[in-house]
Design a protein around this motif. Structure first.
Motif, PDB file in Angstrom:
ATOM      1  N   ARG A  49       0.833  -1.208   0.000  1.00 53.87           N
ATOM      2  CA  ARG A  49       0.000   0.000   0.000  1.00 53.87           C
ATOM      3  C   ARG A  49       0.867   1.257   0.000  1.00 53.87           C
ATOM      4  O   ARG A  49       0.533   2.251  -0.657  1.00 53.87           O
ATOM      5  CB  ARG A  49      -0.912  -0.024   1.224  1.00 53.87           C
ATOM      6  N   HIS A  50       1.995   1.188   0.690  1.00 56.03           N
ATOM      7  CA  HIS A  50       2.877   2.349   0.772  1.00 56.03           C
ATOM      8  C   HIS A  50       3.383   2.759  -0.608  1.00 56.03           C
ATOM      9  O   HIS A  50       3.397   3.946  -0.956  1.00 56.03           O
ATOM     10  CB  HIS A  50       4.051   2.018   1.690  1.00 56.03           C
ATOM     11  N   VAL A  51       3.803   1.790  -1.421  1.00 54.68           N
ATOM     12  CA  VAL A  51       4.331   2.110  -2.748  1.00 54.68           C
ATOM     13  C   VAL A  51       3.219   2.639  -3.656  1.00 54.68           C
ATOM     14  O   VAL A  51       3.419   3.610  -4.398  1.00 54.68           O
ATOM     15  CB  VAL A  51       5.008   0.877  -3.375  1.00 54.68           C
ATOM     16  N   MET A  52       2.045   2.022  -3.584  1.00 59.39           N
ATOM     17  CA  MET A  52       0.951   2.504  -4.427  1.00 59.39           C
ATOM     18  C   MET A  52       0.550   3.924  -4.040  1.00 59.39           C
ATOM     19  O   MET A  52       0.263   4.759  -4.900  1.00 59.39           O
ATOM     20  CB  MET A  52      -0.260   1.563  -4.320  1.00 59.39           C
ATOM     21  N   GLU A  53       0.544   4.223  -2.751  1.00 59.44           N
ATOM     22  CA  GLU A  53       0.198   5.579  -2.339  1.00 59.44           C
ATOM     23  C   GLU A  53       1.273   6.570  -2.772  1.00 59.44           C
ATOM     24  O   GLU A  53       0.970   7.717  -3.114  1.00 59.44           O
ATOM     25  CB  GLU A  53      -0.017   5.632  -0.827  1.00 59.44           C
ATOM     26  N   LEU A  54       2.518   6.129  -2.792  1.00 56.43           N
ATOM     27  CA  LEU A  54       3.589   7.003  -3.277  1.00 56.43           C
ATOM     28  C   LEU A  54       3.375   7.338  -4.749  1.00 56.43           C
ATOM     29  O   LEU A  54       3.547   8.490  -5.178  1.00 56.43           O
ATOM     30  CB  LEU A  54       4.944   6.342  -3.063  1.00 56.43           C
ATOM     31  N   LEU A  55       2.968   6.352  -5.538  1.00 61.63           N
ATOM     32  CA  LEU A  55       2.657   6.614  -6.947  1.00 61.63           C
ATOM     33  C   LEU A  55       1.492   7.592  -7.076  1.00 61.63           C
ATOM     34  O   LEU A  55       1.543   8.534  -7.877  1.00 61.63           O
ATOM     35  CB  LEU A  55       2.320   5.307  -7.672  1.00 61.63           C
ATOM     36  N   TRP A  56       0.435   7.386  -6.298  1.00 56.57           N
ATOM     37  CA  TRP A  56      -0.712   8.286  -6.367  1.00 56.57           C
ATOM     38  C   TRP A  56      -0.323   9.706  -5.959  1.00 56.57           C
ATOM     39  O   TRP A  56      -0.786  10.685  -6.552  1.00 56.57           O
ATOM     40  CB  TRP A  56      -1.847   7.776  -5.469  1.00 56.57           C
TER      41      TRP A  56
END
Length: 286
Positions: free
Chosen positions: A151-158
């Motif tokens: 989730r951390h990486v996906m939120e960084l992309l967002w």
């Protein structure tokens, strides 16, 4: 959203850093521990993005590469040369192209004009969006290395995309998002759920091109298990829906990638407060 001049903004008390005028600086402020997000700056960066896409789409999943792609172990097309490439990098792996662990391809209107079209045009009539006078952004080729799908990486992309949106004053985002598989009858539950609950307003609604149009309304609304429909969606599409996204009309089967595609539209002013507030907090914008 326009950048705010800290000298003239009455709400700026001098305690926060001034908002960055440079996209690279804004993205750098999103760095969290070993993970950073930045734009591709070199040919090596783009090649690393393409190699990651190949690993995910062709080796891990079931897309069918061209002989040229298979020989080079890269996913590539003509759009790569005119696009911006957003990258997540793990600084523990170094500071070069080998550190790329996530990517998103971004194409604005002026970039698409260089090649004559957006990628999505091969699947959808997007004239409701291209007729819009403001800036629009096509999202595509999103992938993350298998060991970084958190989730951390996906939120960084967002957050990186939100930063890009603010920088270029984007009004609408759109693009093709995929559901694994090409048997649309087996995908009846998620397709019908999207049709009944997330169809875009008519004035914004892309429609699949006639020769590739697949009816998404496969189960009547009164017979559809809404929870099952939501649960059957891939995480990326769920993410778009959490951002207030809508779906175009009609699905499209993509035999090369062994997927069934839907068209996502997100009006950026509908982005959740979570991302807007995070962007403001990390960049000094308000």
């Amino acid at each position: 959203m326009p950048q705010i001049d800290s000298q003239s903004d009455p709400k700026h008390d001098g305690g926060d850093p001034p908002p960055p005028k440079d996209l690279g600086e804004a993205l750098s402020r999103l760095t969290n521990y070993n993970l950073a997000i930045r734009m591709a700056e070199t040919e090596a960066d783009i090649l690393a993005s393409q190699r990651l896409r190949y690993q995910v789409f062709y080796e891990e999943m079931s897309a069918k590469p061209t002989p040229e792609m298979a020989a080079e172990k890269r996913d590539f097309d003509d759009f790569d040369a005119i696009a911006d490439h957003l990258l997540v990098v793990d600084n523990n792996l170094g500071d070069g192209a080998d550190a790329v662990v996530g990517t998103y391809r971004l194409i604005r209107r002026d970039q698409a004009e260089k090649i004559g079209q957006f990628y999505t045009v091969d699947e959808y009539d997007i004239s409701p969006l291209t007729n819009h006078q403001g800036e629009i952004l096509e999202l595509g080729r999103s992938c993350v290395a298998i060991d970084y799908r958190t989730r951390h990486v996906m939120e960084l992309l967002w957050r990186g995309i939100a930063c890009y949106i603010f920088h270029y004053n984007i009004d609408f985002m759109f693009g093709c998002a995929s559901i694994q598989g090409t048997d649309v009858d087996k995908l009846a539950v998620p397709l019908s759920y999207l049709y009944h609950h997330h169809l875009a307003p008519e004035e914004l609604r892309p429609v699949a091109v006639p020769e590739r149009y697949v009816d998404m309304n496969r189960i009547p609304a009164e017979e559809l298990d809404r929870k099952a429909g939501l649960a059957a969606l891939p995480p990326l599409i769920k993410g778009y829906l959490r951002l207030g996204g809508f779906i175009g009309e009609g699905a499209v089967v993509d035999p090369q990638f062994d997927t069934t595609d839907v068209c996502i539209i997100v009006e950026t002013k509908r982005l959740t407060d979570r991302y807007i507030k995070h962007y403001a907090r990390r960049t000094g914008d308000t």
